[in-house]
Design an enzyme around this catalytic site. Structure first.
Site, PDB file in Angstrom:
ATOM      1  N   MET A 112      11.140   2.583   9.237  1.00 45.40           N
ATOM      2  CA  MET A 112      12.591   2.466   9.163  1.00 45.40           C
ATOM      3  C   MET A 112      13.082   2.863   7.770  1.00 45.40           C
ATOM      4  O   MET A 112      14.060   3.605   7.623  1.00 45.40           O
ATOM      5  CB  MET A 112      13.045   1.039   9.502  1.00 45.40           C
ATOM      6  CG  MET A 112      14.565   0.887   9.512  1.00 45.40           C
ATOM      7  SD  MET A 112      15.116  -0.816   9.732  1.00 45.40           S
ATOM      8  CE  MET A 112      14.723  -1.504   8.118  1.00 45.40           C
ATOM      9  N   VAL A 113      12.390   2.380   6.743  1.00 44.93           N
ATOM     10  CA  VAL A 113      12.773   2.724   5.369  1.00 44.93           C
ATOM     11  C   VAL A 113      12.629   4.233   5.146  1.00 44.93           C
ATOM     12  O   VAL A 113      13.518   4.869   4.566  1.00 44.93           O
ATOM     13  CB  VAL A 113      11.953   1.911   4.350  1.00 44.93           C
ATOM     14  CG1 VAL A 113      12.153   2.443   2.934  1.00 44.93           C
ATOM     15  CG2 VAL A 113      12.333   0.434   4.431  1.00 44.93           C
ATOM     16  N   GLU A 153      15.572   6.836   4.124  1.00 42.03           N
ATOM     17  CA  GLU A 153      15.455   7.762   2.983  1.00 42.03           C
ATOM     18  C   GLU A 153      15.705   9.193   3.431  1.00 42.03           C
ATOM     19  O   GLU A 153      16.435   9.948   2.766  1.00 42.03           O
ATOM     20  CB  GLU A 153      14.071   7.666   2.340  1.00 42.03           C
ATOM     21  CG  GLU A 153      13.883   6.442   1.483  1.00 42.03           C
ATOM     22  CD  GLU A 153      12.759   6.643   0.494  1.00 42.03           C
ATOM     23  OE1 GLU A 153      12.966   7.311  -0.542  1.00 42.03           O
ATOM     24  OE2 GLU A 153      11.656   6.128   0.773  1.00 42.03           O
ATOM     25  N   HIS A 185      15.060  -5.892   7.478  1.00 36.23           N
ATOM     26  CA  HIS A 185      14.698  -5.425   8.826  1.00 36.23           C
ATOM     27  C   HIS A 185      14.847  -6.648   9.722  1.00 36.23           C
ATOM     28  O   HIS A 185      14.007  -7.539   9.698  1.00 36.23           O
ATOM     29  CB  HIS A 185      13.268  -4.888   8.826  1.00 36.23           C
ATOM     30  CG  HIS A 185      12.916  -4.144  10.066  1.00 36.23           C
ATOM     31  ND1 HIS A 185      11.684  -3.542  10.234  1.00 36.23           N
ATOM     32  CD2 HIS A 185      13.603  -3.876  11.208  1.00 36.23           C
ATOM     33  CE1 HIS A 185      11.637  -2.953  11.410  1.00 36.23           C
ATOM     34  NE2 HIS A 185      12.784  -3.148  12.026  1.00 36.23           N
ATOM     35  N   ARG A 214      18.773   6.759  -5.156  1.00 38.57           N
ATOM     36  CA  ARG A 214      18.023   7.999  -5.322  1.00 38.57           C
ATOM     37  C   ARG A 214      18.409   8.624  -6.649  1.00 38.57           C
ATOM     38  O   ARG A 214      19.505   8.386  -7.156  1.00 38.57           O
ATOM     39  CB  ARG A 214      18.321   8.987  -4.181  1.00 38.57           C
ATOM     40  CG  ARG A 214      17.933   8.429  -2.810  1.00 38.57           C
ATOM     41  CD  ARG A 214      17.941   9.453  -1.724  1.00 38.57           C
ATOM     42  NE  ARG A 214      16.872  10.431  -1.863  1.00 38.57           N
ATOM     43  CZ  ARG A 214      15.581  10.180  -1.605  1.00 38.57           C
ATOM     44  NH1 ARG A 214      15.199   8.983  -1.206  1.00 38.57           N
ATOM     45  NH2 ARG A 214      14.680  11.137  -1.747  1.00 38.57           N
ATOM     46  N   GLY A 217      13.511   8.785  -4.175  1.00 40.02           N
ATOM     47  CA  GLY A 217      13.893   7.393  -4.047  1.00 40.02           C
ATOM     48  C   GLY A 217      13.536   6.633  -5.319  1.00 40.02           C
ATOM     49  O   GLY A 217      12.470   6.852  -5.905  1.00 40.02           O
ATOM     50  N   PHE A 242       8.782  -0.665  16.071  1.00 45.38           N
ATOM     51  CA  PHE A 242       9.153   0.232  14.975  1.00 45.38           C
ATOM     52  C   PHE A 242       8.839  -0.444  13.647  1.00 45.38           C
ATOM     53  O   PHE A 242       9.340  -1.537  13.360  1.00 45.38           O
ATOM     54  CB  PHE A 242      10.643   0.561  15.092  1.00 45.38           C
ATOM     55  CG  PHE A 242      11.167   1.659  14.214  1.00 45.38           C
ATOM     56  CD1 PHE A 242      10.481   2.845  14.037  1.00 45.38           C
ATOM     57  CD2 PHE A 242      12.400   1.515  13.603  1.00 45.38           C
ATOM     58  CE1 PHE A 242      11.007   3.873  13.255  1.00 45.38           C
ATOM     59  CE2 PHE A 242      12.947   2.526  12.828  1.00 45.38           C
ATOM     60  CZ  PHE A 242      12.240   3.706  12.649  1.00 45.38           C
ATOM     61  N   ALA A 243       7.990   0.184  12.856  1.00 45.93           N
ATOM     62  CA  ALA A 243       7.532  -0.405  11.594  1.00 45.93           C
ATOM     63  C   ALA A 243       8.631  -0.386  10.537  1.00 45.93           C
ATOM     64  O   ALA A 243       9.403   0.571  10.441  1.00 45.93           O
ATOM     65  CB  ALA A 243       6.318   0.354  11.081  1.00 45.93           C
ATOM     66  N   THR A 244       8.675  -1.439   9.733  1.00 47.03           N
ATOM     67  CA  THR A 244       9.628  -1.503   8.620  1.00 47.03           C
ATOM     68  C   THR A 244       9.451  -0.296   7.709  1.00 47.03           C
ATOM     69  O   THR A 244      10.440   0.309   7.275  1.00 47.03           O
ATOM     70  CB  THR A 244       9.441  -2.812   7.832  1.00 47.03           C
ATOM     71  OG1 THR A 244       9.630  -3.914   8.718  1.00 47.03           O
ATOM     72  CG2 THR A 244      10.424  -2.905   6.678  1.00 47.03           C
TER      73      THR A 244
END
Length: 138
Positions: free
Chosen positions: A45-46, A50, A76, A120, A69, A40-42
């Site tokens: 995940m971000v 969001e 991570h 945000r 954002g 799972f890519a950072t």
């Protein structure tokens, strides 16, 4: 933004990691990640964190409002393989006018994979897009 929005708002979302969310699937425009570990890519995940914040705020937005954002400070700390479920949990900890700050965390079946803070801002979509279009014309 509706006046009933208050710090303490909590929201969670879950997703199952698929191949499109892995590091090697990130766009080649960024130099290519094809030989990186298939986890799972950072960035994903971000984006998921969001999106969870966006979902949490949706019932509180007035017509024509959106959120964007403005700051991400998230670690991570653990890899998640394809097929595992990830849950993001967000909590609104501060709300000052149009500025919102969340404490955020993501977990998979084995525990914490990321945590930190995300900010945000509330925008008027039409005015925001008018500024973007003006900038694009330069």
């Amino acid at each position: 933004m509706k006046s009933c929005l208050q710090p303490g708002l909590r929201h969670s979302e879950s997703l199952t990691v698929d191949a499109s969310m892995l590091v090697p699937a990130l766009p080649a425009a960024f130099g290519g990640f094809h030989d990186m570990p298939p986890v799972f890519a950072t960035a994903q995940m971000v984006a998921f964190i969001e999106w969870t914040c966006v979902q949490a705020l949706a019932p509180y937005l007035e017509p024509g409002e959106r959120t964007v954002g403005t700051h991400v400070d998230v670690s991570h700390v653990a890899a998640t393989p394809v097929g595992m479920t990830v849950t993001a949990t967000v909590e609104l900890i501060a709300f000052d006018g149009r500025a919102l700050r969340f404490k955020v965390a993501a977990h998979d079946a084995t525990g914490l994979i990321g945590e930190g803070f995300h900010s945000r801002g509330v925008i008027d979509y039409a005015r925001f897009m008018a500024r973007v279009e003006k900038k694009a014309a330069c």
